[in-house]
Design a protein around this motif. Structure first.
Motif, PDB file in Angstrom:
ATOM      1  N   ALA A   3      38.865  18.643  26.318  1.00  0.00           N
ATOM      2  CA  ALA A   3      38.093  19.745  26.875  1.00  0.00           C
ATOM      3  C   ALA A   3      37.168  19.200  27.952  1.00  0.00           C
ATOM      4  O   ALA A   3      36.932  17.994  28.034  1.00  0.00           O
ATOM      5  CB  ALA A   3      37.284  20.434  25.783  1.00  0.00           C
ATOM      6  N   ILE A   4      36.651  20.107  28.754  1.00  0.00           N
ATOM      7  CA  ILE A   4      35.679  19.768  29.783  1.00  0.00           C
ATOM      8  C   ILE A   4      34.338  20.350  29.356  1.00  0.00           C
ATOM      9  O   ILE A   4      34.258  21.532  29.003  1.00  0.00           O
ATOM     10  CB  ILE A   4      36.090  20.352  31.159  1.00  0.00           C
ATOM     11  N   ILE A   5      33.302  19.550  29.398  1.00  0.00           N
ATOM     12  CA  ILE A   5      31.964  20.021  29.030  1.00  0.00           C
ATOM     13  C   ILE A   5      31.486  21.011  30.078  1.00  0.00           C
ATOM     14  O   ILE A   5      31.515  20.727  31.280  1.00  0.00           O
ATOM     15  CB  ILE A   5      30.977  18.843  28.918  1.00  0.00           C
ATOM     16  N   SER A   6      31.047  22.185  29.631  1.00  0.00           N
ATOM     17  CA  SER A   6      30.540  23.193  30.554  1.00  0.00           C
ATOM     18  C   SER A   6      29.021  23.291  30.501  1.00  0.00           C
ATOM     19  O   SER A   6      28.390  23.625  31.504  1.00  0.00           O
ATOM     20  CB  SER A   6      31.175  24.556  30.280  1.00  0.00           C
ATOM     21  N   ALA A   7      28.417  22.994  29.352  1.00  0.00           N
ATOM     22  CA  ALA A   7      26.956  23.047  29.231  1.00  0.00           C
ATOM     23  C   ALA A   7      26.505  22.207  28.042  1.00  0.00           C
ATOM     24  O   ALA A   7      27.224  22.071  27.057  1.00  0.00           O
ATOM     25  CB  ALA A   7      26.489  24.484  29.037  1.00  0.00           C
ATOM     26  N   VAL A   8      25.320  21.647  28.162  1.00  0.00           N
ATOM     27  CA  VAL A   8      24.720  20.869  27.076  1.00  0.00           C
ATOM     28  C   VAL A   8      23.435  21.570  26.666  1.00  0.00           C
ATOM     29  O   VAL A   8      22.515  21.735  27.473  1.00  0.00           O
ATOM     30  CB  VAL A   8      24.426  19.416  27.515  1.00  0.00           C
ATOM     31  N   GLY A   9      23.395  22.008  25.418  1.00  0.00           N
ATOM     32  CA  GLY A   9      22.222  22.703  24.907  1.00  0.00           C
ATOM     33  C   GLY A   9      21.276  21.749  24.206  1.00  0.00           C
ATOM     34  O   GLY A   9      21.331  20.536  24.414  1.00  0.00           O
ATOM     35  N   GLY A  10      20.449  22.301  23.360  1.00  0.00           N
ATOM     36  CA  GLY A  10      19.464  21.487  22.655  1.00  0.00           C
ATOM     37  C   GLY A  10      18.144  21.500  23.399  1.00  0.00           C
ATOM     38  O   GLY A  10      18.057  21.968  24.529  1.00  0.00           O
ATOM     39  N   ASN A  11      17.145  20.973  22.740  1.00  0.00           N
ATOM     40  CA  ASN A  11      15.808  20.954  23.333  1.00  0.00           C
ATOM     41  C   ASN A  11      15.251  19.546  23.367  1.00  0.00           C
ATOM     42  O   ASN A  11      15.549  18.730  22.497  1.00  0.00           O
ATOM     43  CB  ASN A  11      14.845  21.840  22.520  1.00  0.00           C
ATOM     44  N   GLY A  12      14.451  19.273  24.375  1.00  0.00           N
ATOM     45  CA  GLY A  12      13.691  18.039  24.457  1.00  0.00           C
ATOM     46  C   GLY A  12      14.493  16.772  24.314  1.00  0.00           C
ATOM     47  O   GLY A  12      15.460  16.539  25.035  1.00  0.00           O
ATOM     48  N   ALA A  13      14.084  15.951  23.348  1.00  0.00           N
ATOM     49  CA  ALA A  13      14.652  14.618  23.166  1.00  0.00           C
ATOM     50  C   ALA A  13      16.146  14.661  22.825  1.00  0.00           C
ATOM     51  O   ALA A  13      16.899  13.803  23.280  1.00  0.00           O
ATOM     52  CB  ALA A  13      13.891  13.871  22.082  1.00  0.00           C
ATOM     53  N   ARG A  36      18.988  12.824  25.002  1.00  0.00           N
ATOM     54  CA  ARG A  36      19.823  11.810  24.366  1.00  0.00           C
ATOM     55  C   ARG A  36      21.302  12.086  24.592  1.00  0.00           C
ATOM     56  O   ARG A  36      22.081  11.186  24.905  1.00  0.00           O
ATOM     57  CB  ARG A  36      19.517  11.739  22.871  1.00  0.00           C
ATOM     58  N   LEU A  37      21.708  13.346  24.453  1.00  0.00           N
ATOM     59  CA  LEU A  37      23.103  13.712  24.682  1.00  0.00           C
ATOM     60  C   LEU A  37      23.509  13.432  26.129  1.00  0.00           C
ATOM     61  O   LEU A  37      24.579  12.884  26.384  1.00  0.00           O
ATOM     62  CB  LEU A  37      23.329  15.193  24.343  1.00  0.00           C
ATOM     63  N   LEU A  38      22.656  13.781  27.067  1.00  0.00           N
ATOM     64  CA  LEU A  38      22.948  13.522  28.481  1.00  0.00           C
ATOM     65  C   LEU A  38      23.006  12.021  28.760  1.00  0.00           C
ATOM     66  O   LEU A  38      23.883  11.555  29.495  1.00  0.00           O
ATOM     67  CB  LEU A  38      21.904  14.192  29.373  1.00  0.00           C
ATOM     68  N   ASP A  39      22.107  11.256  28.165  1.00  0.00           N
ATOM     69  CA  ASP A  39      22.092   9.801  28.348  1.00  0.00           C
ATOM     70  C   ASP A  39      23.359   9.137  27.809  1.00  0.00           C
ATOM     71  O   ASP A  39      23.763   8.086  28.299  1.00  0.00           O
ATOM     72  CB  ASP A  39      20.874   9.169  27.674  1.00  0.00           C
ATOM     73  N   MET A  40      23.981   9.744  26.806  1.00  0.00           N
ATOM     74  CA  MET A  40      25.210   9.193  26.236  1.00  0.00           C
ATOM     75  C   MET A  40      26.433   9.538  27.084  1.00  0.00           C
ATOM     76  O   MET A  40      27.553   9.191  26.735  1.00  0.00           O
ATOM     77  CB  MET A  40      25.405   9.693  24.805  1.00  0.00           C
ATOM     78  N   GLY A  41      26.236  10.233  28.191  1.00  0.00           N
ATOM     79  CA  GLY A  41      27.340  10.558  29.081  1.00  0.00           C
ATOM     80  C   GLY A  41      27.937  11.933  28.875  1.00  0.00           C
ATOM     81  O   GLY A  41      28.948  12.266  29.476  1.00  0.00           O
ATOM     82  N   ARG A  97      27.708  21.011  18.051  1.00  0.00           N
ATOM     83  CA  ARG A  97      27.584  22.462  18.220  1.00  0.00           C
ATOM     84  C   ARG A  97      26.709  22.832  19.417  1.00  0.00           C
ATOM     85  O   ARG A  97      26.753  23.958  19.885  1.00  0.00           O
ATOM     86  CB  ARG A  97      26.999  23.096  16.962  1.00  0.00           C
ATOM     87  N   LYS A  98      25.948  21.901  19.914  1.00  0.00           N
ATOM     88  CA  LYS A  98      25.070  22.154  21.064  1.00  0.00           C
ATOM     89  C   LYS A  98      25.790  21.967  22.394  1.00  0.00           C
ATOM     90  O   LYS A  98      25.244  22.254  23.450  1.00  0.00           O
ATOM     91  CB  LYS A  98      23.872  21.210  21.015  1.00  0.00           C
ATOM     92  N   ILE A  99      27.041  21.476  22.352  1.00  0.00           N
ATOM     93  CA  ILE A  99      27.774  21.174  23.575  1.00  0.00           C
ATOM     94  C   ILE A  99      28.894  22.198  23.764  1.00  0.00           C
ATOM     95  O   ILE A  99      29.813  22.262  22.963  1.00  0.00           O
ATOM     96  CB  ILE A  99      28.361  19.744  23.508  1.00  0.00           C
ATOM     97  N   GLU A 100      28.790  22.981  24.821  1.00  0.00           N
ATOM     98  CA  GLU A 100      29.805  23.986  25.130  1.00  0.00           C
ATOM     99  C   GLU A 100      30.911  23.345  25.969  1.00  0.00           C
ATOM    100  O   GLU A 100      30.627  22.583  26.878  1.00  0.00           O
ATOM    101  CB  GLU A 100      29.191  25.148  25.885  1.00  0.00           C
ATOM    102  N   VAL A 101      32.160  23.659  25.614  1.00  0.00           N
ATOM    103  CA  VAL A 101      33.307  23.076  26.306  1.00  0.00           C
ATOM    104  C   VAL A 101      34.330  24.151  26.644  1.00  0.00           C
ATOM    105  O   VAL A 101      34.341  25.219  26.040  1.00  0.00           O
ATOM    106  CB  VAL A 101      33.988  21.962  25.460  1.00  0.00           C
ATOM    107  N   GLU A 102      35.182  23.820  27.612  1.00  0.00           N
ATOM    108  CA  GLU A 102      36.321  24.665  27.961  1.00  0.00           C
ATOM    109  C   GLU A 102      37.570  23.834  27.694  1.00  0.00           C
ATOM    110  O   GLU A 102      37.722  22.744  28.251  1.00  0.00           O
ATOM    111  CB  GLU A 102      36.266  25.045  29.434  1.00  0.00           C
TER     112      GLU A 102
END
Length: 76
Positions: A12-22, A26-31, A67-72
């Protein structure tokens, strides 16, 4: 759909990354950034955690985080 809903071997392709704050940072830092391809490699026997392949490495995430990462979905 969210990352935890993928079937083993599906990509799948990541379309959005949810979650709050740290957590989101952290999810974005992991690529795990939008427009990145991910493939679900394994699911633990009890269903948590899951292992994905992203940017050439394997990453293990809790289902709660996935569950916080939306994909297509894409065809492999």
């Amino acid at each position: 759909m969210t990352l935890d809903q993928l079937k083993v071997g599906s990509s799948a392709i990541i379309s959005a990354v949810g979650g709050n704050g740290a957590l989101r940072c952290r999810l974005l830092d992991m690529g795990l950034i939008p427009h990145t391809r991910v493939t679900l490699q394994k699911v633990a026997p009890m269903g948590d955690p899951i292992e994905i392949q992203v940017r050439g490495y394997e990453l293990t995430l809790r289902v709660e985080e996935a569950r916080k990462i939306e994909v297509e979905a894409v065809k492999s």
